[in-house]
Design an enzyme around this catalytic site. Structure first.
Site, PDB file in Angstrom:
ATOM      1  N   ASN A  44      -0.308  19.629 -20.794  1.00  0.00           N
ATOM      2  CA  ASN A  44      -0.670  18.739 -21.905  1.00  0.00           C
ATOM      3  C   ASN A  44      -0.669  19.461 -23.248  1.00  0.00           C
ATOM      4  OD1 ASN A  44      -1.059  16.775 -20.007  1.00  0.00           O
ATOM      5  ND2 ASN A  44      -3.258  17.170 -19.826  1.00  0.00           N
ATOM      6  N   GLU A  97      -4.585  17.524 -11.420  1.00  0.00           N
ATOM      7  CA  GLU A  97      -5.114  17.961 -12.715  1.00  0.00           C
ATOM      8  C   GLU A  97      -6.609  18.223 -12.722  1.00  0.00           C
ATOM      9  OE1 GLU A  97      -3.017  16.116 -16.003  1.00  0.00           O
ATOM     10  OE2 GLU A  97      -4.693  16.584 -17.326  1.00  0.00           O
ATOM     11  N   LYS A 112       2.969  11.652 -11.314  1.00  0.00           N
ATOM     12  CA  LYS A 112       2.131  10.758 -12.127  1.00  0.00           C
ATOM     13  C   LYS A 112       2.929   9.497 -12.370  1.00  0.00           C
ATOM     14  CE  LYS A 112      -0.873  13.772 -14.846  1.00  0.00           C
ATOM     15  NZ  LYS A 112      -1.250  14.159 -16.224  1.00  0.00           N
ATOM     16  N   HIS A 171      -0.256  17.702 -26.618  1.00  0.00           N
ATOM     17  CA  HIS A 171      -0.310  16.254 -26.420  1.00  0.00           C
ATOM     18  C   HIS A 171      -1.544  15.607 -27.037  1.00  0.00           C
ATOM     19  CE1 HIS A 171       3.136  17.074 -24.011  1.00  0.00           C
ATOM     20  NE2 HIS A 171       3.248  15.835 -23.581  1.00  0.00           N
ATOM     21  N   HIS A 192      -0.195  12.543 -28.786  1.00  0.00           N
ATOM     22  CA  HIS A 192      -0.551  11.181 -28.381  1.00  0.00           C
ATOM     23  C   HIS A 192      -1.244  10.431 -29.514  1.00  0.00           C
ATOM     24  CE1 HIS A 192      -0.396  12.029 -23.772  1.00  0.00           C
ATOM     25  NE2 HIS A 192       0.762  11.626 -24.240  1.00  0.00           N
ATOM     26  N   HIS A 229       8.161  10.245 -28.238  1.00  0.00           N
ATOM     27  CA  HIS A 229       7.155  11.153 -27.702  1.00  0.00           C
ATOM     28  C   HIS A 229       7.502  12.616 -28.031  1.00  0.00           C
ATOM     29  CE1 HIS A 229       4.208  12.738 -24.962  1.00  0.00           C
ATOM     30  NE2 HIS A 229       5.154  13.394 -24.319  1.00  0.00           N
ATOM     31  N   LYS A 267       7.405  23.347 -13.762  1.00  0.00           N
ATOM     32  CA  LYS A 267       6.525  22.192 -13.506  1.00  0.00           C
ATOM     33  C   LYS A 267       6.157  22.140 -12.019  1.00  0.00           C
ATOM     34  CE  LYS A 267       5.219  17.539 -14.399  1.00  0.00           C
ATOM     35  NZ  LYS A 267       5.351  16.322 -15.162  1.00  0.00           N
ATOM     36  N   ARG A 300       0.821  -1.231   0.000  1.00  0.00           N
ATOM     37  CA  ARG A 300       0.000   0.000   0.000  1.00  0.00           C
ATOM     38  C   ARG A 300       0.843   1.265   0.000  1.00  0.00           C
ATOM     39  NH1 ARG A 300      -2.935  -3.138   3.541  1.00  0.00           N
ATOM     40  NH2 ARG A 300      -4.727  -4.088   2.520  1.00  0.00           N
ATOM     41  N   ARG A 316      -3.159  22.218 -14.255  1.00  0.00           N
ATOM     42  CA  ARG A 316      -2.138  21.247 -14.677  1.00  0.00           C
ATOM     43  C   ARG A 316      -2.323  20.835 -16.135  1.00  0.00           C
ATOM     44  NH1 ARG A 316       0.658  16.300 -11.179  1.00  0.00           N
ATOM     45  NH2 ARG A 316       1.934  15.564 -12.896  1.00  0.00           N
TER      46      ARG A 316
END
Ligand SMILES: NC(=O)c1ccc[n+]([C@@H]2O[C@H](COP(=O)([O-])OP(=O)(O)OC[C@H]3O[C@@H](n4cnc5c(N)ncnc54)[C@H](O)[C@@H]3O)[C@@H](O)[C@H]2O)c1
Ligand SMILES: [Zn+2]
Length: 388
Positions: free
Chosen positions: A245, A237, A143, A248, A252, A265, A227, A121, A241
Protein backbone atom coordinates in the site's frame (compact mmCIF):
# COMPACT_ATOMS: atom_id res chain seq x y z
CA UNK A 1 7.80 -17.68 -20.94
CA UNK A 2 8.18 -16.96 -17.23
CA UNK A 3 6.30 -19.01 -14.63
CA UNK A 4 6.02 -17.59 -11.11
CA UNK A 5 4.59 -19.58 -8.19
CA UNK A 6 2.39 -17.99 -5.56
CA UNK A 7 3.11 -20.15 -2.51
CA UNK A 8 -0.13 -20.56 -0.54
CA UNK A 9 -0.19 -24.24 0.47
CA UNK A 10 -3.12 -26.08 -1.10
CA UNK A 11 -4.24 -22.83 -2.72
CA UNK A 12 -0.87 -22.26 -4.45
CA UNK A 13 -1.04 -21.28 -8.09
CA UNK A 14 1.18 -20.16 -10.92
CA UNK A 15 1.38 -17.05 -13.04
CA UNK A 16 2.45 -17.55 -16.67
CA UNK A 17 3.90 -14.52 -18.41
CA UNK A 18 4.74 -14.39 -22.11
CA UNK A 19 3.55 -13.80 -25.67
CA UNK A 20 0.67 -15.47 -27.51
CA UNK A 21 -0.65 -17.11 -24.36
CA UNK A 22 -4.39 -16.47 -24.84
CA UNK A 23 -4.67 -19.45 -27.17
CA UNK A 24 -3.20 -21.65 -24.43
CA UNK A 25 -5.96 -20.91 -21.97
CA UNK A 26 -7.99 -24.02 -22.87
CA UNK A 27 -5.11 -26.50 -22.43
CA UNK A 28 -4.11 -24.82 -19.15
CA UNK A 29 -7.66 -25.14 -17.78
CA UNK A 30 -7.68 -28.77 -18.82
CA UNK A 31 -4.38 -29.42 -17.06
CA UNK A 32 -6.06 -28.21 -13.84
CA UNK A 33 -9.10 -30.47 -14.39
CA UNK A 34 -11.50 -27.53 -14.24
CA UNK A 35 -15.22 -28.27 -14.83
CA UNK A 36 -16.68 -28.30 -18.31
CA UNK A 37 -19.00 -25.33 -18.09
CA UNK A 38 -17.50 -21.88 -17.65
CA UNK A 39 -18.09 -18.16 -18.14
CA UNK A 40 -15.71 -15.61 -19.61
CA UNK A 41 -16.40 -12.27 -17.91
CA UNK A 42 -14.93 -9.36 -19.84
CA UNK A 43 -15.69 -5.71 -20.63
CA UNK A 44 -16.88 -3.84 -23.70
CA UNK A 45 -13.40 -2.70 -24.75
CA UNK A 46 -11.69 -6.04 -24.26
CA UNK A 47 -14.45 -8.30 -25.62
CA UNK A 48 -14.15 -7.37 -29.31
CA UNK A 49 -10.37 -7.68 -29.20
CA UNK A 50 -9.67 -10.81 -27.20
CA UNK A 51 -12.80 -12.71 -26.14
CA UNK A 52 -12.97 -14.58 -29.46
CA UNK A 53 -9.51 -16.14 -29.04
CA UNK A 54 -10.23 -17.05 -25.43
CA UNK A 55 -13.62 -18.63 -26.16
CA UNK A 56 -12.23 -20.59 -29.12
CA UNK A 57 -9.32 -21.87 -27.06
CA UNK A 58 -11.70 -23.06 -24.33
CA UNK A 59 -14.04 -24.71 -26.84
CA UNK A 60 -11.16 -26.45 -28.59
CA UNK A 61 -10.24 -28.02 -25.24
CA UNK A 62 -13.80 -29.29 -24.70
CA UNK A 63 -15.13 -26.55 -22.41
CA UNK A 64 -18.51 -24.85 -22.80
CA UNK A 65 -17.94 -21.15 -22.27
CA UNK A 66 -20.61 -18.47 -21.96
CA UNK A 67 -19.60 -14.89 -22.58
CA UNK A 68 -20.59 -12.15 -20.12
CA UNK A 69 -19.75 -8.56 -21.04
CA UNK A 70 -19.83 -5.83 -18.41
CA UNK A 71 -19.41 -2.07 -19.01
CA UNK A 72 -15.83 -0.75 -19.16
CA UNK A 73 -14.40 1.32 -16.33
CA UNK A 74 -14.65 1.75 -12.58
CA UNK A 75 -18.46 2.10 -12.56
CA UNK A 76 -18.70 -1.60 -13.44
CA UNK A 77 -17.35 -2.42 -9.98
CA UNK A 78 -20.85 -2.40 -8.50
CA UNK A 79 -23.25 -4.82 -6.84
CA UNK A 80 -25.66 -4.18 -9.72
CA UNK A 81 -23.16 -5.56 -12.23
CA UNK A 82 -22.40 -8.45 -9.87
CA UNK A 83 -26.13 -9.29 -9.69
CA UNK A 84 -26.41 -9.24 -13.46
CA UNK A 85 -23.44 -11.63 -13.70
CA UNK A 86 -25.11 -14.01 -11.20
CA UNK A 87 -28.26 -14.05 -13.35
CA UNK A 88 -26.27 -14.86 -16.47
CA UNK A 89 -24.34 -17.62 -14.66
CA UNK A 90 -27.64 -19.13 -13.54
CA UNK A 91 -29.02 -18.93 -17.09
CA UNK A 92 -25.94 -20.78 -18.29
CA UNK A 93 -26.60 -23.42 -15.60
CA UNK A 94 -23.22 -23.02 -13.98
CA UNK A 95 -22.52 -25.63 -11.29
CA UNK A 96 -20.18 -25.91 -8.32
CA UNK A 97 -17.53 -27.39 -10.62
CA UNK A 98 -17.89 -24.68 -13.25
CA UNK A 99 -15.38 -21.83 -13.40
CA UNK A 100 -15.13 -18.14 -14.22
CA UNK A 101 -12.48 -16.54 -16.43
CA UNK A 102 -11.74 -12.86 -15.76
CA UNK A 103 -10.53 -11.38 -19.06
CA UNK A 104 -9.66 -7.69 -18.74
CA UNK A 105 -8.10 -5.09 -16.47
CA UNK A 106 -8.31 -4.71 -12.72
CA UNK A 107 -11.99 -3.80 -12.85
CA UNK A 108 -12.99 -7.04 -14.57
CA UNK A 109 -10.62 -9.03 -12.34
CA UNK A 110 -12.11 -7.57 -9.15
CA UNK A 111 -15.74 -8.00 -10.27
CA UNK A 112 -15.37 -11.46 -11.84
CA UNK A 113 -13.29 -12.61 -8.87
CA UNK A 114 -15.99 -11.45 -6.46
CA UNK A 115 -18.66 -13.18 -8.54
CA UNK A 116 -16.59 -16.38 -8.49
CA UNK A 117 -15.99 -16.09 -4.74
CA UNK A 118 -19.70 -15.86 -3.96
CA UNK A 119 -21.68 -17.68 -6.67
CA UNK A 120 -22.72 -21.07 -5.26
CA UNK A 121 -20.45 -20.20 -2.30
CA UNK A 122 -17.45 -20.17 -4.57
CA UNK A 123 -16.48 -21.55 -7.97
CA UNK A 124 -12.99 -21.73 -9.46
CA UNK A 125 -11.65 -18.74 -11.27
CA UNK A 126 -8.83 -17.87 -13.59
CA UNK A 127 -7.31 -14.45 -14.16
CA UNK A 128 -6.38 -13.33 -17.68
CA UNK A 129 -5.23 -9.74 -17.07
CA UNK A 130 -5.00 -7.43 -20.08
CA UNK A 131 -3.73 -4.15 -18.57
CA UNK A 132 -0.22 -3.57 -17.27
CA UNK A 133 -1.64 -2.71 -13.84
CA UNK A 134 -3.62 -5.93 -13.71
CA UNK A 135 -0.66 -8.02 -14.89
CA UNK A 136 1.73 -6.74 -12.22
CA UNK A 137 -0.71 -6.15 -9.42
CA UNK A 138 -4.45 -6.75 -9.28
CA UNK A 139 -4.58 -10.25 -10.82
CA UNK A 140 -2.19 -11.61 -8.19
CA UNK A 141 -2.97 -11.99 -4.51
CA UNK A 142 -6.69 -12.74 -4.37
CA UNK A 143 -8.20 -9.42 -3.35
CA UNK A 144 -11.55 -9.21 -5.13
CA UNK A 145 -14.51 -6.91 -4.62
CA UNK A 146 -16.67 -4.00 -5.65
CA UNK A 147 -17.36 -0.41 -4.64
CA UNK A 148 -20.28 1.05 -2.70
CA UNK A 149 -21.50 4.64 -2.93
CA UNK A 150 -19.73 5.17 0.39
CA UNK A 151 -16.33 4.21 -1.02
CA UNK A 152 -14.03 2.01 -3.04
CA UNK A 153 -13.62 -1.72 -2.45
CA UNK A 154 -15.92 -1.73 0.57
CA UNK A 155 -17.36 -5.16 -0.27
CA UNK A 156 -15.04 -7.99 -1.11
CA UNK A 157 -13.17 -11.13 -0.24
CA UNK A 158 -9.79 -12.78 -0.35
CA UNK A 159 -10.27 -15.40 -3.03
CA UNK A 160 -7.31 -16.78 -4.93
CA UNK A 161 -7.48 -17.69 -8.63
CA UNK A 162 -6.48 -21.18 -9.80
CA UNK A 163 -3.96 -19.61 -12.14
CA UNK A 164 -3.03 -16.36 -13.86
CA UNK A 165 -2.24 -16.05 -17.55
CA UNK A 166 -0.50 -12.79 -18.59
CA UNK A 167 -0.38 -12.50 -22.35
CA UNK A 168 1.88 -9.51 -23.01
CA UNK A 169 0.59 -9.21 -26.59
CA UNK A 170 -2.67 -7.85 -25.19
CA UNK A 171 -0.81 -4.75 -23.99
CA UNK A 172 -0.30 -3.66 -27.62
CA UNK A 173 -3.82 -2.23 -27.71
CA UNK A 174 -3.74 -0.64 -24.25
CA UNK A 175 -4.10 3.18 -24.47
CA UNK A 176 -0.85 4.96 -23.62
CA UNK A 177 -2.24 6.71 -20.54
CA UNK A 178 -3.41 3.38 -19.08
CA UNK A 179 -0.04 1.84 -19.88
CA UNK A 180 1.89 4.61 -18.10
CA UNK A 181 -0.39 4.25 -15.09
CA UNK A 182 0.72 0.62 -14.82
CA UNK A 183 4.34 1.78 -14.75
CA UNK A 184 3.64 3.54 -11.45
CA UNK A 185 2.94 0.19 -9.73
CA UNK A 186 6.10 -1.23 -11.31
CA UNK A 187 8.28 1.56 -9.89
CA UNK A 188 6.57 0.91 -6.54
CA UNK A 189 7.97 -2.65 -6.44
CA UNK A 190 11.48 -1.25 -6.92
CA UNK A 191 11.06 1.21 -4.06
CA UNK A 192 9.44 -1.17 -1.60
CA UNK A 193 11.53 -4.25 -2.24
CA UNK A 194 14.14 -4.27 -4.96
CA UNK A 195 16.78 -1.61 -5.49
CA UNK A 196 18.16 -3.58 -8.46
CA UNK A 197 14.76 -3.37 -10.18
CA UNK A 198 14.69 0.37 -9.47
CA UNK A 199 18.17 0.85 -10.97
CA UNK A 200 17.20 -1.25 -13.95
CA UNK A 201 14.09 0.85 -14.53
CA UNK A 202 16.24 3.98 -14.49
CA UNK A 203 18.13 2.44 -17.42
CA UNK A 204 15.31 0.81 -19.37
CA UNK A 205 12.39 3.21 -18.93
CA UNK A 206 12.57 4.26 -22.63
CA UNK A 207 12.33 0.58 -23.64
CA UNK A 208 9.46 0.06 -21.22
CA UNK A 209 7.66 2.98 -22.82
CA UNK A 210 8.20 1.38 -26.24
CA UNK A 211 6.69 -1.84 -24.78
CA UNK A 212 9.82 -3.77 -25.79
CA UNK A 213 8.77 -7.43 -25.34
CA UNK A 214 11.95 -8.77 -23.68
CA UNK A 215 12.26 -5.88 -21.24
CA UNK A 216 8.56 -5.97 -20.50
CA UNK A 217 8.38 -9.70 -19.84
CA UNK A 218 11.32 -9.76 -17.44
CA UNK A 219 10.07 -6.68 -15.56
CA UNK A 220 6.48 -7.97 -15.30
CA UNK A 221 7.83 -11.33 -14.09
CA UNK A 222 9.97 -9.65 -11.42
CA UNK A 223 7.01 -7.62 -10.16
CA UNK A 224 4.80 -10.71 -9.97
CA UNK A 225 7.57 -12.53 -8.13
CA UNK A 226 7.78 -9.75 -5.55
CA UNK A 227 4.00 -9.62 -5.07
CA UNK A 228 3.82 -13.43 -4.89
CA UNK A 229 6.52 -13.42 -2.19
CA UNK A 230 4.71 -10.84 -0.09
CA UNK A 231 1.28 -12.48 -0.48
CA UNK A 232 2.80 -15.88 0.27
CA UNK A 233 4.00 -14.55 3.64
CA UNK A 234 0.88 -12.53 4.53
CA UNK A 235 -2.16 -13.44 2.46
CA UNK A 236 -4.77 -11.46 4.41
CA UNK A 237 -2.77 -8.34 5.26
CA UNK A 238 -2.16 -8.85 8.92
CA UNK A 239 1.24 -7.20 8.56
CA UNK A 240 3.83 -7.32 5.77
CA UNK A 241 1.30 -7.11 2.91
CA UNK A 242 0.72 -3.49 3.98
CA UNK A 243 3.99 -2.55 2.21
CA UNK A 244 2.10 -2.98 -1.07
CA UNK A 245 0.00 0.00 0.00
CA UNK A 246 3.05 2.27 -0.24
CA UNK A 247 1.83 5.66 -1.57
CA UNK A 248 -1.82 4.60 -1.50
CA UNK A 249 -2.81 6.67 1.56
CA UNK A 250 -2.33 9.86 -0.41
CA UNK A 251 -3.13 8.23 -3.75
CA UNK A 252 -6.57 6.97 -2.71
CA UNK A 253 -7.42 10.29 -1.05
CA UNK A 254 -6.47 12.15 -4.24
CA UNK A 255 -8.61 9.81 -6.31
CA UNK A 256 -11.53 10.32 -3.92
CA UNK A 257 -11.42 14.13 -3.81
CA UNK A 258 -10.87 14.57 -7.53
CA UNK A 259 -13.79 12.28 -8.41
CA UNK A 260 -12.86 8.76 -9.47
CA UNK A 261 -11.70 8.68 -13.06
CA UNK A 262 -10.10 12.13 -13.16
CA UNK A 263 -6.77 10.72 -12.05
CA UNK A 264 -5.99 7.20 -13.07
CA UNK A 265 -4.97 5.16 -10.05
CA UNK A 266 -1.36 4.96 -11.31
CA UNK A 267 -1.15 8.73 -11.70
CA UNK A 268 -2.41 9.30 -8.16
CA UNK A 269 0.08 6.84 -6.68
CA UNK A 270 2.99 8.31 -8.65
CA UNK A 271 2.27 11.59 -6.82
CA UNK A 272 1.79 9.55 -3.63
CA UNK A 273 5.18 7.85 -3.97
CA UNK A 274 7.09 11.10 -4.36
CA UNK A 275 5.12 12.49 -1.44
CA UNK A 276 5.92 9.46 0.76
CA UNK A 277 9.60 9.77 -0.19
CA UNK A 278 9.56 13.41 0.92
CA UNK A 279 7.95 12.50 4.24
CA UNK A 280 10.62 9.82 4.61
CA UNK A 281 13.32 12.45 4.06
CA UNK A 282 11.80 14.55 6.84
CA UNK A 283 11.28 11.70 9.31
CA UNK A 284 13.77 8.93 8.54
CA UNK A 285 16.66 10.79 6.96
CA UNK A 286 15.92 9.27 3.56
CA UNK A 287 18.44 11.03 1.26
CA UNK A 288 17.18 14.02 -0.73
CA UNK A 289 19.07 12.79 -3.81
CA UNK A 290 17.00 9.58 -3.70
CA UNK A 291 13.79 11.63 -3.47
CA UNK A 292 14.99 13.30 -6.68
CA UNK A 293 15.78 9.95 -8.29
CA UNK A 294 12.26 8.73 -7.55
CA UNK A 295 10.68 11.90 -8.94
CA UNK A 296 13.04 11.68 -11.95
CA UNK A 297 12.01 8.13 -12.73
CA UNK A 298 8.30 9.05 -12.73
CA UNK A 299 9.06 12.01 -14.97
CA UNK A 300 10.82 9.67 -17.38
CA UNK A 301 7.68 7.52 -17.36
CA UNK A 302 5.55 10.59 -18.17
CA UNK A 303 3.76 10.45 -14.83
CA UNK A 304 2.90 13.38 -12.52
CA UNK A 305 5.02 13.83 -9.39
CA UNK A 306 3.34 16.71 -7.62
CA UNK A 307 -0.01 18.36 -7.16
CA UNK A 308 -0.80 21.86 -6.04
CA UNK A 309 -3.89 21.96 -3.87
CA UNK A 310 -5.88 24.96 -2.70
CA UNK A 311 -6.53 25.18 1.08
CA UNK A 312 -10.09 23.96 0.47
CA UNK A 313 -8.84 20.96 -1.51
CA UNK A 314 -6.32 20.15 1.25
CA UNK A 315 -9.16 20.20 3.73
CA UNK A 316 -11.08 17.74 1.56
CA UNK A 317 -8.01 15.54 1.26
CA UNK A 318 -7.68 15.30 5.05
CA UNK A 319 -11.38 14.51 5.28
CA UNK A 320 -10.93 11.73 2.74
CA UNK A 321 -8.06 10.31 4.81
CA UNK A 322 -10.27 10.45 7.93
CA UNK A 323 -13.04 8.70 6.04
CA UNK A 324 -10.55 6.04 4.96
CA UNK A 325 -9.80 5.58 8.72
CA UNK A 326 -6.22 6.54 8.03
CA UNK A 327 -6.17 9.43 10.53
CA UNK A 328 -6.65 9.38 14.28
CA UNK A 329 -5.61 11.97 16.86
CA UNK A 330 -3.91 14.11 14.23
CA UNK A 331 -1.67 11.23 13.16
CA UNK A 332 -1.71 9.48 9.77
CA UNK A 333 -0.13 6.05 9.26
CA UNK A 334 2.12 5.82 6.22
CA UNK A 335 4.45 3.33 4.61
CA UNK A 336 7.79 5.17 4.56
CA UNK A 337 11.06 4.46 2.76
CA UNK A 338 14.22 3.70 4.74
CA UNK A 339 16.23 3.33 1.57
CA UNK A 340 15.28 2.47 -2.01
CA UNK A 341 14.35 -1.22 -1.82
CA UNK A 342 13.29 -1.15 1.83
CA UNK A 343 10.21 0.33 3.51
CA UNK A 344 8.52 0.29 6.93
CA UNK A 345 4.75 0.16 7.33
CA UNK A 346 2.52 1.69 10.01
CA UNK A 347 4.75 4.75 10.45
CA UNK A 348 2.99 7.56 12.34
CA UNK A 349 3.16 10.95 10.62
CA UNK A 350 1.70 14.13 12.19
CA UNK A 351 -0.91 15.87 10.01
CA UNK A 352 1.09 19.13 10.27
CA UNK A 353 3.99 17.49 8.48
CA UNK A 354 1.64 16.12 5.82
CA UNK A 355 0.41 19.68 5.31
CA UNK A 356 3.94 21.13 5.26
CA UNK A 357 5.13 18.72 2.58
CA UNK A 358 1.92 19.13 0.56
CA UNK A 359 2.37 22.88 0.46
CA UNK A 360 6.10 22.72 -0.32
CA UNK A 361 7.49 23.35 -3.81
CA UNK A 362 7.79 20.42 -6.27
CA UNK A 363 10.95 18.28 -6.16
CA UNK A 364 13.57 19.62 -8.55
CA UNK A 365 15.11 16.91 -10.64
CA UNK A 366 18.52 17.54 -12.09
CA UNK A 367 18.79 15.95 -15.52
CA UNK A 368 17.76 18.30 -18.35
CA UNK A 369 16.35 15.30 -20.24
CA UNK A 370 14.16 14.45 -17.26
CA UNK A 371 13.14 18.05 -16.84
CA UNK A 372 12.02 18.18 -20.50
CA UNK A 373 10.03 14.95 -20.04
CA UNK A 374 8.52 16.34 -16.87
CA UNK A 375 7.38 19.52 -18.55
CA UNK A 376 5.71 17.57 -21.31
CA UNK A 377 4.05 15.23 -18.83
CA UNK A 378 2.97 18.05 -16.57
CA UNK A 379 1.50 20.17 -19.30
CA UNK A 380 -0.39 17.13 -20.55
CA UNK A 381 -1.79 16.57 -17.08
CA UNK A 382 -2.25 20.17 -15.99
CA UNK A 383 -5.74 20.43 -17.35
CA UNK A 384 -6.83 17.46 -15.26
CA UNK A 385 -5.22 18.80 -12.10
CA UNK A 386 -6.82 22.17 -12.31
CA UNK A 387 -10.17 20.63 -13.13
CA UNK A 388 -11.07 19.83 -9.53
N1 LIG B 1 -7.43 -6.62 -6.48
C1 LIG B 1 -6.31 -5.96 -6.31
O1 LIG B 1 -5.39 -6.40 -5.63
C2 LIG B 1 -6.16 -4.64 -6.99
C3 LIG B 1 -4.91 -4.01 -7.03
C4 LIG B 1 -4.80 -2.83 -7.72
C5 LIG B 1 -5.91 -2.27 -8.36
N2 LIG B 1 -7.11 -2.90 -8.28
C6 LIG B 1 -8.29 -2.36 -8.97
O2 LIG B 1 -8.04 -2.39 -10.37
C7 LIG B 1 -8.84 -1.39 -10.99
C8 LIG B 1 -8.01 -0.68 -12.03
O3 LIG B 1 -7.57 -1.61 -12.97
P1 LIG B 1 -7.05 -1.16 -14.41
O4 LIG B 1 -6.11 -0.04 -14.26
O5 LIG B 1 -6.61 -2.40 -15.10
O6 LIG B 1 -8.35 -0.51 -15.05
P2 LIG B 1 -9.53 -1.09 -15.98
O7 LIG B 1 -9.83 -2.48 -15.70
O8 LIG B 1 -10.62 -0.10 -15.88
O9 LIG B 1 -8.89 -0.99 -17.44
C9 LIG B 1 -8.53 0.27 -17.95
C10 LIG B 1 -9.18 0.54 -19.32
O10 LIG B 1 -8.48 -0.21 -20.32
C11 LIG B 1 -9.38 -1.02 -21.07
N3 LIG B 1 -8.60 -2.19 -21.45
C12 LIG B 1 -8.23 -3.23 -20.68
N4 LIG B 1 -7.39 -4.02 -21.34
C13 LIG B 1 -7.23 -3.48 -22.57
C14 LIG B 1 -6.44 -3.86 -23.70
N5 LIG B 1 -5.62 -4.90 -23.68
N6 LIG B 1 -6.52 -3.09 -24.81
C15 LIG B 1 -7.33 -1.98 -24.83
N7 LIG B 1 -8.07 -1.57 -23.79
C16 LIG B 1 -8.00 -2.32 -22.67
C17 LIG B 1 -10.53 -1.26 -20.15
O11 LIG B 1 -11.70 -1.55 -20.87
C18 LIG B 1 -10.63 0.09 -19.42
O12 LIG B 1 -11.32 1.01 -20.21
C19 LIG B 1 -9.35 -0.50 -9.89
O13 LIG B 1 -10.71 -0.74 -9.68
C20 LIG B 1 -8.55 -0.93 -8.66
O14 LIG B 1 -9.28 -0.77 -7.46
C21 LIG B 1 -7.26 -4.07 -7.63
ZN1 LIG C 1 -2.33 0.40 -6.49
Amino acid sequence: MYVIKVPLGVRSYSISIGDSLLARLGPECKRLYLGQRCAVITDRNVAPRYAGTVVESLQASGFEPARITVPAGETAKSLKVVASCYDQLAEHRMERKSFVVALGGGVVGDVAGFVAATYLRGVDFVQVPTTLLAQVDSSVGGKVGVNLKAGKNLVGAFYQPRFVLCDLDTLETLPVREYRAGLAEIVKYGIIHDVELFRRLEQVMPKMLQRDPDTLSSVVARCCQIKAGVVGKDETESGLRAILNFSHTLGHALEAISGYGKFLHGEAIAIGQVFAARLSAELLGFPQRDVERIAGLFEKAGLPTHIKLSPAQREKLFEAMHHDKKVSDGIVKFVLVNKIGQVSFGQPVPLDLVEKVLTGPPVQTTSPEQAAGANAAHSALRSQHSAF
